[in-house]
Design a protein around this motif. Structure first.
Motif, PDB file in Angstrom:
ATOM      1  N   LEU A  43       0.843  -1.206   0.000  1.00  0.00           N
ATOM      2  CA  LEU A  43       0.000   0.000   0.000  1.00  0.00           C
ATOM      3  C   LEU A  43       0.871   1.246   0.000  1.00  0.00           C
ATOM      4  O   LEU A  43       0.590   2.230  -0.686  1.00  0.00           O
ATOM      5  N   ASP A  54      -0.363  12.720  -5.628  1.00  0.00           N
ATOM      6  CA  ASP A  54      -1.657  12.523  -4.982  1.00  0.00           C
ATOM      7  C   ASP A  54      -2.747  13.092  -5.891  1.00  0.00           C
ATOM      8  O   ASP A  54      -2.677  14.250  -6.291  1.00  0.00           O
ATOM      9  N   SER A 105      -4.753  16.324  -4.232  1.00  0.00           N
ATOM     10  CA  SER A 105      -4.102  17.605  -3.976  1.00  0.00           C
ATOM     11  C   SER A 105      -2.970  17.893  -4.948  1.00  0.00           C
ATOM     12  O   SER A 105      -2.488  19.016  -5.006  1.00  0.00           O
ATOM     13  N   LEU A 132     -16.447   7.754  11.082  1.00  0.00           N
ATOM     14  CA  LEU A 132     -15.897   6.451  10.695  1.00  0.00           C
ATOM     15  C   LEU A 132     -16.938   5.335  10.727  1.00  0.00           C
ATOM     16  O   LEU A 132     -16.750   4.288  10.114  1.00  0.00           O
ATOM     17  N   VAL A 152      -7.987   2.239  -2.775  1.00  0.00           N
ATOM     18  CA  VAL A 152      -8.389   2.206  -1.372  1.00  0.00           C
ATOM     19  C   VAL A 152      -8.346   3.612  -0.796  1.00  0.00           C
ATOM     20  O   VAL A 152      -9.301   4.079  -0.174  1.00  0.00           O
ATOM     21  N   GLU A 153      -7.230   4.302  -1.043  1.00  0.00           N
ATOM     22  CA  GLU A 153      -7.077   5.633  -0.461  1.00  0.00           C
ATOM     23  C   GLU A 153      -8.166   6.578  -0.977  1.00  0.00           C
ATOM     24  O   GLU A 153      -8.820   7.276  -0.199  1.00  0.00           O
ATOM     25  N   LEU A 173     -15.244   9.254   3.667  1.00  0.00           N
ATOM     26  CA  LEU A 173     -15.236  10.053   4.888  1.00  0.00           C
ATOM     27  C   LEU A 173     -15.588  11.508   4.614  1.00  0.00           C
ATOM     28  O   LEU A 173     -16.114  12.198   5.483  1.00  0.00           O
ATOM     29  N   LEU A 174     -15.302  11.946   3.414  1.00  0.00           N
ATOM     30  CA  LEU A 174     -15.718  13.300   3.035  1.00  0.00           C
ATOM     31  C   LEU A 174     -17.239  13.371   3.020  1.00  0.00           C
ATOM     32  O   LEU A 174     -17.849  14.304   3.530  1.00  0.00           O
ATOM     33  N   PHE A 185     -11.535   5.709   0.460  1.00  0.00           N
ATOM     34  CA  PHE A 185     -11.566   5.991   1.895  1.00  0.00           C
ATOM     35  C   PHE A 185     -11.768   7.484   2.121  1.00  0.00           C
ATOM     36  O   PHE A 185     -12.623   7.911   2.909  1.00  0.00           O
ATOM     37  N   ARG A 186     -10.994   8.271   1.397  1.00  0.00           N
ATOM     38  CA  ARG A 186     -11.107   9.714   1.550  1.00  0.00           C
ATOM     39  C   ARG A 186     -12.477  10.212   1.121  1.00  0.00           C
ATOM     40  O   ARG A 186     -13.088  11.059   1.784  1.00  0.00           O
ATOM     41  N   VAL A 242       1.366   4.434  -2.676  1.00  0.00           N
ATOM     42  CA  VAL A 242       1.205   5.854  -2.353  1.00  0.00           C
ATOM     43  C   VAL A 242       2.185   6.701  -3.160  1.00  0.00           C
ATOM     44  O   VAL A 242       1.906   7.844  -3.500  1.00  0.00           O
ATOM     45  N   GLY A 246      -3.922  -0.092  -3.640  1.00  0.00           N
ATOM     46  CA  GLY A 246      -3.613   1.044  -2.789  1.00  0.00           C
ATOM     47  C   GLY A 246      -4.281   2.355  -3.170  1.00  0.00           C
ATOM     48  O   GLY A 246      -5.038   2.924  -2.379  1.00  0.00           O
ATOM     49  N   ARG A 299     -18.751  13.255   6.503  1.00  0.00           N
ATOM     50  CA  ARG A 299     -18.205  14.307   7.359  1.00  0.00           C
ATOM     51  C   ARG A 299     -17.340  13.738   8.470  1.00  0.00           C
ATOM     52  O   ARG A 299     -17.465  14.095   9.644  1.00  0.00           O
ATOM     53  N   GLY A 300     -16.446  12.834   8.101  1.00  0.00           N
ATOM     54  CA  GLY A 300     -15.469  12.332   9.059  1.00  0.00           C
ATOM     55  C   GLY A 300     -16.007  11.309  10.035  1.00  0.00           C
ATOM     56  O   GLY A 300     -15.358  11.005  11.026  1.00  0.00           O
TER      57      GLY A 300
END
Lengths: 519, 154
Positions: free
Chosen positions: A179, A187, A190, A464, A449-450, A457-458, A453-454, A183, A446, A461-462
């Motif tokens: 993973l 990104d 961003s 989990l 997944v990232e 959660l966005l 996941f982001r 990375v 990887g 609103r965070g």
């Protein structure tokens, strides 16, 4: 609905059997098979190398040819995995585990025969599923948001990590290393450069082919040079040897069916690559086998199930790629790229807007798989010639093919350096008894997944707990937790037993392999 | 000579290596903005992975401590000649590929790596390398039209 599908399929065959399309399909299968057999050359480099050729072609023959290269090289790769222990396409890492020991025992021909039967059976089944379930699966796939995608990928990673041979903890560690390698690069959210260490070449991610060939090619040479003396001279595979006996067919039949079903199930899910599928098929066979210790030593089931899974998966995998634009793996991503170059936007509307392409492709799968079987019967003698080469001549040539194959993916020498780095790292991990296969799994999944996941959660609103609130996601998460609890239970039970037996019996049956083991 | 890596201390080294990689990922990942759970920055995922890897590494060490001593496995000594030649051959391919062209690079990678095997002589390695060069020219340069000059400077 079934009637409609049959009509569409009929139309598809009329497209696929047009002489012009058939020719490109045949060409793709032949070239793919040829390149797949070459050590160090997988579907990825084969497709990448021939991709520029399709720029000037019409969309339908272009995609038919690329698909032909894909499954042609996939089958060719299985030959390399079984006869040379060289997985040029990541999913074949699993085939090596038992295919190569079979070759060592002089049963390489049987393994190849079973592979051929399994892949043909699985592909046919996968195509059938694709025809009838396409509209349905598109609907289910629509329900997958980032939350669900993350959960299912987490499940895939956990399963891949804990069922690798040896300690589950080491498998988890290797998955996380994979993973982390995933990375590396830019990104997507961003634009920040991560873990590039000032090397601009790394901003475009670590090259998958370089990683795979480093871990499974170079690392293996480093571990086996001067240690194994190739048994190839005794292994003669003729057409006759490829025909498995009735008993072997019987032994392979149910693993083949189970592998096909695993492949079909996973094919429908976006983001789950073929590697995880073959791993799960293999683990399933080992788990339900009455004699799990035979696995890794040349068990026929360990060849039949993953090969069937990878081929049915290959077929079904086109559904998420074409209908939502989520590629199952890097090869699918390449095919996606080819579609975009042709000006075709993948999405639910593709099936209706480009009916000739979609149904022509499905029909060509079947035509191509028939071609593959016909091709490999006379050509197997050629593949077997590869076997006659002693290891001391084989590995320098294979090293060259690796170097040139990796170079060809991007026409850049930087990736060749990556091969060396990952080769040495892989050899060190192997020396410390870590399984290296989960690294690839982590690497491929990887970034997906990232991102999911982001995104999940966005959206929440965070929060989990969102992964446990949505029903589909909850299901996957429950399986994850069960998996972890089972592993803890097994570990506790094993250590309790060890304590009891301490002083009496120090020799525990260890599942450790030989130094040249690949996993 | 005492062996560096044995069956009994292998897991200590392995766990330590994983912990080191995990800590490295955390330290490097802290350079990127972490963000919050709802708005994650590019640093969040790597740091989280680093933390998981660090704990896994520690767990490997701990479980090695508590595991019953295993019988020493017979392990073959490290093959330094093989490592040296194979490593050098790939470096030679990169360097010669850049400054010499496809033919010298091909010859070098095969010739040097063939010398890793003790049974190969200089002559057999050279013959093998020349044969590979011939295949390479036909397959990659002529048939596949690969974008790689046969000879080139710079």
């Amino acid at each position: 609905m079934i009637g409609q599908s049959l009509t569409d399929l009929w139309y598809g065959f009329s497209v696929a059997l047009q002489p012009h399309n058939l020719m490109w399909s045949f060409f793709g299968v032949l070239i793919g098979n040829l390149i797949g057999v070459l050590p160090g050359m997988g579907a990825l480099s084969a497709i990448a190398m021939l991709l520029p050729l399709t720029y000037t072609m019409h969309a339908v023959p272009a995609i038919l040819m690329l698909a032909g290269i894909f499954y042609g090289s996939q089958y060719g790769g299985a030959i390399g995995a079984i006869l040379l222990n060289m997985p040029s396409h990541p999913p074949h890492a699993v085939t090596c585990l038992d295919g190569y020991p079979m070759t060592k025992m002089g049963k390489g021909g049987t393994a190849l025969g079973i592979t051929m039967i399994s892949s043909f059976f699985a592909a046919s089944f996968g195509i059938t599923v694709m025809v009838f379930a396409s509209p349905l699966l598109v609907e289910v796939a629509f329900k997958f948001g980032p939350t669900e995608i993350f959960s299912i990928m987490l499940l895939g990673l956990l399963a891949g990590a804990t069922m690798a041979r040896g300690s589950p903890l080491k498998g988890v560690a290797m998955t996380v290393v994979g993973l982390l390698i995933g990375v590396v690069g830019t990104d997507v959210n961003s634009g920040a450069l991560r873990f590039t260490f000032g090397l601009t070449e790394l901003s475009d991610k670590v090259e998958l082919v370089a990683l795979a060939l480093g871990l499974f090619g170079v690392a293996d040479f480093l571990r086996s040079v001067n240690r194994i003396h190739f048994v190839g001279n005794e292994a003669k595979v003729r057409l006759r040897d490829m025909r498995p006996s009735m008993a072997e067919l019987k032994q392979a039949f149910f693993p083949m069916v189970r592998g096909t079903l695993v492949g079909t199930l996973f094919g429908a899910m976006p983001g789950t690559g073929p590697t995880i599928t073959t791993f799960i098929a293999y683990a399933l066979e080992r788990r339900i086998s009455k004699t799990p210790e035979r696995f890794g030593q040349g068990a026929l089931e360990g060849v039949a199930a993953p090969e069937a899974a990878s081929h049915s998966k290959t077929q079904v995998d086109f559904i998420p790629t074409m209908s939502i634009g989520i590629p199952g793996d890097a090869v699918m991503a390449l095919i996606l790229g080819a579609l975009l170059i042709q000006g075709i936007q993948p999405g639910p509307q593709l099936i209706s807007e480009h009916a000739d392409l979609f149904w022509g492709l499905i029909a060509s799968f079947w035509v191509g798989n028939v071609l593959l079987v016909i091709l490999n019967v006379p050509l197997i003698g050629v593949w077997v010639k590869v076997l006659q080469v002693p290891y001391r001549f084989m590995f320098p040539c294979a090293l060259f093919f690796i170097a040139i194959g990796v170079y060809s993916t991007n026409n850049s020498l930087f990736e060749v350096n990556e091969v060396l780095v990952f080769g040495i790292a892989g050899a060190i991990f192997l020396a410390l008894d870590f399984p290296v296969a989960p690294i690839l799994l982590g690497y491929v999944l990887g970034p997906l997944v990232e991102e999911n996941f982001r995104r999940a959660l966005l959206l929440s609103r965070g929060d989990l707990t969102v992964f446990f609130q949505k029903p589909i996601s909850l299901g996957f998460m429950t399986v994850c937790i069960v998996l972890i609890l089972l592993q803890v239970f097994f570990a506790l039970r094993a250590s309790l037993r060890k304590r009891k037996n301490k002083g009496l019996d120090l020799v525990l049956p260890m599942a450790a392999g030989t130094p040249v083991d690949n996993e | 000579m005492r062996r560096l890596v044995t069956t009994s201390n292998r897991d200590y080294y392995g766990g330590a290596l994983m912990t080191a990689i995990g800590l490295g990922a955390i330290i490097q990942g802290r350079h990127y903005p972490i963000g919050t759970l709802s708005r994650m920055g590019p640093g969040f995922f790597p740091v989280a992975l680093g933390a998981i890897l660090t704990f896994t590494g520690l767990a490997i060490v701990v479980s090695a401590r508590f595991a019953a001593r295993q019988e020493e496995q017979k392990q073959l000594p490290a093959e330094w000649r093989g490592w040296f030649c194979i490593g050098l051959s790939i470096i030679a391919f990169v360097v010669l590929g850049k400054y010499g062209g496809l033919i010298p690079a091909t010859f070098a990678v095969v010739f040097i790596s063939a010398l890793a095997d003790r049974q190969n002589t200089i002559l057999s390695a050279a013959v093998l390398a020349l044969a590979t060069v011939a295949i390479c020219i036909v397959v990659f340069w002529w048939a596949l039209q690969m974008n790689f000059a046969l000879f080139g400077w710079g």
